[in-house]
Design an enzyme around this catalytic site. Structure first.
Site, short mmCIF file in Angstrom:
data_model
loop_
_atom_site.label_atom_id
_atom_site.label_comp_id
_atom_site.label_asym_id
_atom_site.label_seq_id
_atom_site.Cartn_x
_atom_site.Cartn_y
_atom_site.Cartn_z
N ASP A 196 1.07 -1.11 -0.05
CA ASP A 196 -0.08 0.06 0.04
C ASP A 196 1.03 1.31 0.03
O ASP A 196 2.15 1.05 0.34
CB ASP A 196 -0.85 -0.10 1.25
CG ASP A 196 -1.84 1.12 1.39
OD1 ASP A 196 -2.47 1.46 0.52
OD2 ASP A 196 -1.64 1.91 2.46
N ASP A 231 -0.39 5.13 0.73
CA ASP A 231 -0.74 6.29 1.86
C ASP A 231 -0.82 5.41 3.21
O ASP A 231 -1.41 4.78 3.56
CB ASP A 231 -1.93 7.02 1.40
CG ASP A 231 -1.92 7.66 0.31
OD1 ASP A 231 -1.04 8.54 0.10
OD2 ASP A 231 -3.23 7.74 -0.51
N ASP A 281 -1.22 -0.63 6.17
CA ASP A 281 -1.66 -0.10 7.54
C ASP A 281 -3.12 -0.06 7.78
O ASP A 281 -3.42 0.52 8.76
CB ASP A 281 -1.15 1.50 7.19
CG ASP A 281 -1.99 2.35 6.53
OD1 ASP A 281 -1.94 2.11 5.26
OD2 ASP A 281 -2.63 3.41 6.89
#
Length: 332
Positions: free
Chosen positions: A15, A17, A210
């Protein structure tokens, strides 16, 4: 031979961001970790639910930050959404685009015709754009009412930015859902399609992210192991309350965890920490002596107990436990 987490995998599906960067800045150690993985023969495919930028723009941004990224390394939810539409519609079909020009370009590249009004639209594709307003949402509702199909690039309710958490594409999708009564097909995470396309011919992927409700749930949908990093959206409290579909295989503070042995990262009991169940909830005691990351090992211990026996209040039984819980944002 190195026996760390990285050595067990042949591609990282990462991922962006909150995992590799936050706002304009790379997250500490992230660039070094990805470069080290590439040097060891484990490439990174950059997988993002954000459909507002083209793959070339994403690759350029990553390269500016120091990541070894080229266009072919990037997979976006706009690409997955356009591919879904091309499988369902004849060439030349009109597709109402709620999103940026980058999303419209992906639709066009698949032989479909992007439009901005409902008339004659066979489908609606909706991706994040900071400029989406009422008139665009209204066009989508009209098109859906006339029988158009609907693909959402993702349904993330929030978007992490340097200014804090802001409305994501899912918030806009919810507005259209409420007004139309329809439900979209979803192209991005947590659906497995985007990650499966990113995996390509690799056989031992590791999903790194995250966010539990996109990255980790997507990894579980794919049937792949996952590394949850505590540098973005989801935190310790979210982990303790996570249902089975949202539980990660491994837990790390950041991408430096790739150089740790897998057994050190998996949720489970850890030396130096003890848990007892009582009327006031889970009571943590100990000091994590000998651990390189005492608070993280406390969290790994807590996750295993909470997932096996249910969540409840977590309380500290001594000063060291209190300090660990405060570091994790769990009170103490």
């Amino acid at each position: 031979m190195t026996d760390d987490l990285l050595s067990h995998h042949d591609v990282l599906l990462a991922d962006l961001d909150g995992t590799l960067y936050r706002g304009p800045d790379p997250i500490p150690v992230a660039v070094e970790a990805v470069c080290d993985a590439a040097a060891r023969g484990v490439p990174t495919v950059y997988v993002t639910n954000n459909a507002s930028r083209s793959p070339s723009a994403v690759a350029a941004h990553l390269a500016e930050l120091g990541f070894p990224a080229v266009v072919d390394d990037v997979r976006t939810s706009s690409q997955a959404g356009a591919a879904m539409l091309a499988e369902q519609l004849p060439a030349g079909a009109r597709v109402l685009v709620l999103g940026t020009d980058a999303l419209a370009d992906e639709v066009r590249a698949r032989g479909l015709v992007p439009v901005r009004t409902a008339e004659g639209a066979a489908a609606v594709v909706q991706g994040h754009s900071p400029d989406t307003g009422w008139r665009a949402l209204a066009e989508a509702v009209v098109a859906l009412g006339a029988g158009a199909s609907w693909v959402a690039t993702n349904v993330d309710l929030t978007l992490p930015t340097e200014r804090g958490t802001l409305p994501g594409n899912g918030a806009m999708v919810q507005a259209v859902r409420t007004a139309s009564g329809a439900d979209p097909q979803v192209a991005g995470k947590p659906a497995a399609r985007l990650l499966r396309e990113a995996q390509g011919g690799a056989t031992r992927p590791l999903v790194v992210g995250d966010r539990l409700d996109t990255d980790i749930e997507g990894a579980n949908a794919l049937g792949a192991p996952s590394l949850m990093v505590l540098t973005g959206v989801s935190g310790a409290a979210d982990l303790l309350a996570a249902p089975p579909a949202l539980r990660p295989t491994y837990l790390g503070a950041g991408l430096a965890a790739l150089t740790r042995h897998p057994d050190e990262l998996a949720p489970g009991p850890r030396a130096g920490w003890r848990l007892t169940a009582g009327p006031d909830g889970l009571r943590l005691t100990g000091d994590g002596v000998g651990s390189a990351e005492p608070a993280l090992d406390a969290l790994r211990t807590l996750c295993a107990a909470a997932w096996d026996h249910g969540t409840g209040p977590v309380v500290a039984g001594d000063d060291a436990a209190g300090a660990a819980l405060r570091e994790l944002g769990l009170g103490g």
